[in-house]
Motif scaffolding. Sequence first.
Motif, PDB file in Angstrom:
ATOM      1  N   MET A   1      27.776  31.278  67.341  1.00  0.00           N
ATOM      2  CA  MET A   1      27.993  31.982  68.592  1.00  0.00           C
ATOM      3  C   MET A   1      26.660  32.377  69.231  1.00  0.00           C
ATOM      4  N   LYS A   2      25.724  32.876  68.429  1.00  0.00           N
ATOM      5  CA  LYS A   2      24.443  33.324  68.952  1.00  0.00           C
ATOM      6  C   LYS A   2      23.651  32.157  69.543  1.00  0.00           C
ATOM      7  N   LYS A   3      23.703  30.959  68.879  1.00  0.00           N
ATOM      8  CA  LYS A   3      23.004  29.792  69.394  1.00  0.00           C
ATOM      9  C   LYS A   3      23.565  29.368  70.744  1.00  0.00           C
ATOM     10  N   THR A   6      22.341  31.804  73.400  1.00  0.00           N
ATOM     11  CA  THR A   6      20.936  31.571  73.684  1.00  0.00           C
ATOM     12  C   THR A   6      20.773  30.312  74.534  1.00  0.00           C
ATOM     13  N   ARG A   7      21.492  29.248  74.195  1.00  0.00           N
ATOM     14  CA  ARG A   7      21.415  28.015  74.980  1.00  0.00           C
ATOM     15  C   ARG A   7      21.919  28.240  76.398  1.00  0.00           C
ATOM     16  N   LEU A   8      22.999  28.988  76.510  1.00  0.00           N
ATOM     17  CA  LEU A   8      23.552  29.286  77.822  1.00  0.00           C
ATOM     18  C   LEU A   8      22.570  30.109  78.652  1.00  0.00           C
ATOM     19  N   ALA A  13      18.772  30.377  83.122  1.00  0.00           N
ATOM     20  CA  ALA A  13      17.439  30.713  83.623  1.00  0.00           C
ATOM     21  C   ALA A  13      16.749  29.476  84.198  1.00  0.00           C
ATOM     22  N   SER A  14      16.879  28.354  83.525  1.00  0.00           N
ATOM     23  CA  SER A  14      16.282  27.108  84.006  1.00  0.00           C
ATOM     24  C   SER A  14      16.897  26.683  85.330  1.00  0.00           C
ATOM     25  N   LEU A  15      18.208  26.797  85.422  1.00  0.00           N
ATOM     26  CA  LEU A  15      18.905  26.438  86.654  1.00  0.00           C
ATOM     27  C   LEU A  15      18.452  27.335  87.808  1.00  0.00           C
ATOM     28  N   ALA A  16      18.299  28.625  87.563  1.00  0.00           N
ATOM     29  CA  ALA A  16      17.845  29.555  88.593  1.00  0.00           C
ATOM     30  C   ALA A  16      16.444  29.186  89.078  1.00  0.00           C
TER      31      ALA A  16
END
Length: 116
Positions: A1-3, A6-8, A13-16
């Motif tokens: 779940m944590k991974k 973090t990926r999301l 952030a990258s998309l923004a």
Amino acid sequence: MKKTFTRLTVFAASLAVVLLTACTQEQQNKISRDIQNWTGTNGVLEVYAGDKLVRRFLKVDKISTALGTDDKSPRAYRYGYGVLDENLNMLADPDEKKVYFEVSDYSNTVFFENPR
């Protein structure tokens, strides 16, 4: 779940960043102004005649550029709303009211965030 979280987060952030860099400078400025208008400001506009302070407006949330009705071209003045500090004491006294103002691009003005 944590991974996954973090990926999301990294993906969002990258998309923004990609979306913001795809915007023109004017679009980025508009986004910034929209955020600032939403959060509000406590601006002060001072108008000078030579080196003498002649008008001060307090609690100015924004100053806008006037646009032509038909051609939408910027006009040579700015406008906004603020409390006219009649006694120039940097306080919005109870008898001082919020007013509409216009200032020419050619006038000697200073706009800043109220340090108080």
